[in-house]
Write a protein that holds these residues in place. Structure first.
Motif, PDB file in Angstrom:
ATOM      1  N   PRO A   1       0.795  -1.242   0.000  1.00  0.00           N
ATOM      2  CA  PRO A   1       0.000   0.000   0.000  1.00  0.00           C
ATOM      3  C   PRO A   1       0.820   1.281   0.000  1.00  0.00           C
ATOM      4  O   PRO A   1       0.276   2.347  -0.311  1.00  0.00           O
ATOM      5  N   TYR A   2       2.084   1.240   0.330  1.00  0.00           N
ATOM      6  CA  TYR A   2       2.890   2.452   0.410  1.00  0.00           C
ATOM      7  C   TYR A   2       3.437   2.817  -0.967  1.00  0.00           C
ATOM      8  O   TYR A   2       3.643   1.961  -1.831  1.00  0.00           O
ATOM      9  N   ALA A   3       3.688   4.113  -1.167  1.00  0.00           N
ATOM     10  CA  ALA A   3       4.174   4.618  -2.442  1.00  0.00           C
ATOM     11  C   ALA A   3       5.590   4.125  -2.718  1.00  0.00           C
ATOM     12  O   ALA A   3       6.339   3.762  -1.803  1.00  0.00           O
ATOM     13  N   LEU A   4       5.974   4.137  -4.005  1.00  0.00           N
ATOM     14  CA  LEU A   4       7.287   3.636  -4.396  1.00  0.00           C
ATOM     15  C   LEU A   4       8.416   4.445  -3.779  1.00  0.00           C
ATOM     16  O   LEU A   4       9.465   3.894  -3.434  1.00  0.00           O
ATOM     17  N   GLN A   5       8.209   5.755  -3.651  1.00  0.00           N
ATOM     18  CA  GLN A   5       9.282   6.585  -3.095  1.00  0.00           C
ATOM     19  C   GLN A   5       9.500   6.334  -1.622  1.00  0.00           C
ATOM     20  O   GLN A   5      10.489   6.826  -1.052  1.00  0.00           O
ATOM     21  N   HIS A   6       8.621   5.570  -0.984  1.00  0.00           N
ATOM     22  CA  HIS A   6       8.796   5.235   0.423  1.00  0.00           C
ATOM     23  C   HIS A   6       9.359   3.828   0.610  1.00  0.00           C
ATOM     24  O   HIS A   6      10.203   3.607   1.474  1.00  0.00           O
ATOM     25  N   ARG A   7       8.925   2.884  -0.192  1.00  0.00           N
ATOM     26  CA  ARG A   7       9.470   1.526  -0.055  1.00  0.00           C
ATOM     27  C   ARG A   7      10.663   1.285  -0.969  1.00  0.00           C
ATOM     28  O   ARG A   7      11.378   0.296  -0.830  1.00  0.00           O
ATOM     29  N   HIS A   8      10.882   2.146  -1.973  1.00  0.00           N
ATOM     30  CA  HIS A   8      12.076   2.118  -2.817  1.00  0.00           C
ATOM     31  C   HIS A   8      12.236   0.812  -3.579  1.00  0.00           C
ATOM     32  O   HIS A   8      13.369   0.386  -3.866  1.00  0.00           O
ATOM     33  N   CYS A   9      11.172   0.169  -3.929  1.00  0.00           N
ATOM     34  CA  CYS A   9      11.259  -1.049  -4.718  1.00  0.00           C
ATOM     35  C   CYS A   9       9.901  -1.333  -5.333  1.00  0.00           C
ATOM     36  O   CYS A   9       8.886  -0.762  -4.917  1.00  0.00           O
ATOM     37  N   VAL A  10       9.896  -2.206  -6.336  1.00  0.00           N
ATOM     38  CA  VAL A  10       8.652  -2.599  -6.991  1.00  0.00           C
ATOM     39  C   VAL A  10       8.580  -4.118  -7.034  1.00  0.00           C
ATOM     40  O   VAL A  10       9.607  -4.812  -7.019  1.00  0.00           O
ATOM     41  N   PHE A  11       7.366  -4.614  -7.084  1.00  0.00           N
ATOM     42  CA  PHE A  11       7.151  -6.034  -7.300  1.00  0.00           C
ATOM     43  C   PHE A  11       7.010  -6.288  -8.799  1.00  0.00           C
ATOM     44  O   PHE A  11       6.515  -5.432  -9.547  1.00  0.00           O
ATOM     45  N   ALA A  12       7.460  -7.447  -9.229  1.00  0.00           N
ATOM     46  CA  ALA A  12       7.409  -7.756 -10.658  1.00  0.00           C
ATOM     47  C   ALA A  12       5.976  -7.710 -11.176  1.00  0.00           C
ATOM     48  O   ALA A  12       5.734  -7.338 -12.324  1.00  0.00           O
ATOM     49  N   GLU A  13       5.004  -8.073 -10.327  1.00  0.00           N
ATOM     50  CA  GLU A  13       3.611  -8.045 -10.757  1.00  0.00           C
ATOM     51  C   GLU A  13       3.126  -6.627 -11.043  1.00  0.00           C
ATOM     52  O   GLU A  13       2.246  -6.421 -11.876  1.00  0.00           O
ATOM     53  N   GLU A  14       3.683  -5.642 -10.344  1.00  0.00           N
ATOM     54  CA  GLU A  14       3.280  -4.261 -10.561  1.00  0.00           C
ATOM     55  C   GLU A  14       3.753  -3.720 -11.905  1.00  0.00           C
ATOM     56  O   GLU A  14       3.176  -2.773 -12.435  1.00  0.00           O
TER      57      GLU A  14
END
Length: 565
Positions: A329-342
């Motif tokens: 649920p957190y924005a990318l600029q906060h978790r600094h990573c993406v899931f391949a599904e996204e």
């Protein structure tokens, strides 16, 4: 005597009767709402568990008590709100944290890294001389074989644009235009590069001797065409945005120790050096994730040099990182990573390195309208030639300084035009990187009694061993700092410190609000309608019969009057 009808009276004074009948009705509704609000506010103050509220409604409370508690709440409530908001904003700015997972992962379940071996010499002398003879025999110019050979060396500038382009009266690409017409520069550079069949003398993997031609492929890397091992992608120039997954199943780690990894003996061929990209001899080795294009700017590769008569032992350590689903649920600029599904809607197989490389290719196309031959040409764009070297030299600093997800950096860097911004490139939340411990051993001329060097006569050869020696590996876990119930408990604890707040106070407030709304929707009852605007009760309206208007003595006189009539 005139008798007036009620309807006629209403018609004669419509405006007056409307003002008399409507305005009291509005006041009654407003009075009912205020009375209900005051009523339930008093009930809430009397029965709530919050400290001090009962002093506002108790009859025996003094003005000092009420003033004291008013001042207390005037100071503590703003402090409570400020503390909760500041804490919440701080958590939202840094909602995730990383820790070392205690779970042990067996090395045998990990992917063996990709390895690329590139000769420092980028143009093989014999291959360049062979091409020069072909051009000379084609009679497309008056130049000699030696002069044509020197012109072929001009192609080395495509590897390294640091050198200032000299004024040349005739370029080698003019020969290609006359001889081949439309030609593929990438295939020409691939032909001039030292071939794997000559560089690789002996190969072993998983404690077994292998055919080097089957183990290694001639693929594109950041240093041109190199011998690559376990590069688990289908092709170099495959389009990643057409929904096709370009990944292959990589080789796994099966055995530990130097003999259980990948080992290779390399032929240096110092007499074939025509265009070295470094002022040394030997090989440049790159270790990378098997699904990534080996690009140094992505930060996920390990580079090293192997000199002649040296054996390089590379003890690998894998670092597995994963993120829980709580960070989604957190924005990318906060978790600094993406899931391949996204990223499935963008490309079938997203990797951080491919994103950086595609960002660089797009910027090179924007400035120079071409793609260097050693980069993946996913859209079949024009390959850069010698005419593009000045443009590549002018903007080379941009492609060497790449800033991904630039929200992590200050404004001064973001506004700089000397770096390349790849704002949509984030590392994968579930990924694996590699670290290495390297040692060098001198190979003295002669024969060595080891599995790799057995029956190999060492002159100027080099040896490379890439292996795993530890059974377990490091596992990093990214999770949220606080879950929703922890945030709720934290806020409740802060409220308890300031005003004695707890979750039961919320239940009480919701309960009294529900009672207020329910009674408000139900409307006023008979007791409420009996109250006038001043709050005093009026006498109830009763039914009066016409017979009650006569005196009590009237019924005794009625018979006499009927007789007289």
């Amino acid at each position: 005597m005139r008798i007036y009808n009620g309807d006629e009276e209403y018609k004669r004074k419509p405006a007056y009767r409307s003002r008399v009948s409507v305005e009291p009705r509005k006041r009654e509704k407003r009075s009912h709402l205020c009375n209900m609000l005051v009523k339930y506010m008093k009930l809430y103050c009397r029965y709530t568990k919050l400290a001090g509220f009962r002093y506002f409604v108790e009859e025996d409370s003094s003005w000092f008590d009420r003033l004291l508690w008013t001042l207390v709440y005037a100071m503590t409530v703003p402090a409570l709100i400020y503390t909760i908001i500041e804490g919440y904003q701080d958590i939202m700015e840094n909602p995730c944290f990383s820790s070392i997972d205690a779970e042990l992962i067996s090395v045998q379940s990990l992917d063996f890294p990709g390895v690329s071996i590139c000769s420092i010499n980028r143009i093989n002398r014999s291959a360049a001389m062979e091409m020069a003879n072909e051009l000379f025999q084609a009679n497309v110019s008056r130049f000699s074989v030696g002069e044509i050979f020197d012109m072929i060396m001009q192609l080395g500038d495509l590897y390294d644009s640091h050198f200032i382009k000299q004024n040349r009266s005739y370029r080698i690409d003019h020969f290609f235009d006359h001889l081949y017409g439309s030609y593929d520069l990438a295939q020409i550079m691939k032909r001039l590069t030292p071939q794997c069949s000559k560089l690789l003398a002996k190969c072993r993997f998983h404690d077994e001797e292998k055919n080097c031609s089957e183990m290694f492929q001639f693929r594109k890397t950041q240093d041109g065409f190199c011998c690559t091992f376990n590069y688990a992608t289908k092709a170099d120039d495959i389009d990643l945005q057409n929904g096709v997954d370009h990944r292959l199943a990589p080789l796994k780690v099966e055995n530990l120790g130097e003999d259980g990894g990948m080992s290779v003996v390399l032929n240096t061929f110092l007499d074939e050096y025509a265009y070295p990209i470094f002022p040394i001899s030997g090989f440049k080795v790159t270790i990378f994730n098997p699904h990534d294009y080996p690009d140094m700017t992505s930060g996920g590769v390990i580079e090293m040099f192997v000199s002649p008569q040296m054996q390089k032992n590379v003890d690998m350590v894998a670092i597995v990182s994963y993120s829980t689903t709580n960070v989604i649920p957190y924005a990318l600029q906060h978790r600094h990573c993406v899931f391949a599904e996204e990223m499935a809607s963008v490309r079938a197989s997203y990797t951080y390195s491919d994103c950086i490389v595609d960002c660089k290719i797009a910027d090179i196309l924007h400035h120079c309208s071409c793609v260097p031959f050693y980069l993946p040409n996913r859209e079949s764009k024009r390959v850069c030639n010698l005419e593009d070297i000045p443009c590549l030299l002018q903007h080379k600093h941009r492609w060497s300084s790449v800033i991904p997800n630039s929200d992590l950096y200050n404004d001064g860097i973001e506004e700089s035009s000397k770096v390349l911004h790849c704002q949509n490139c984030y590392p994968l939340c579930n990924d694996m990187t590699y670290n290495a411990k390297m040692t060098n051993t001198i190979l003295s001329p002669g024969r060595h009694q080891t599995k790799l060097l057995n029956d190999v006569h060492i002159e100027n050869q080099s040896a490379l061993n890439v292996f795993f020696s530890n059974f377990g590996t490091i596992k990093l876990k990214q999770d949220v700092v606080y879950r929703w119930y922890e945030l709720l408990g934290d806020a409740s604890g802060i409220g308890g410190i300031f005003v004695g707040f707890s979750l039961i106070a919320v239940v009480e407030f919701v309960y009294f609000v529900g009672l207020f709304v329910f009674e408000l929707l139900k409307g006023p009852d008979s007791s409420d309608a009996a109250e006038d605007e001043s709050g005093r009760k009026r006498a109830p309206i009763q039914v009066i019969y016409w017979g009650e208007l006569y005196p009590r003595t009237r019924p005794a006189l009625m018979p006499k009057r009927r007789d007289n009539y």
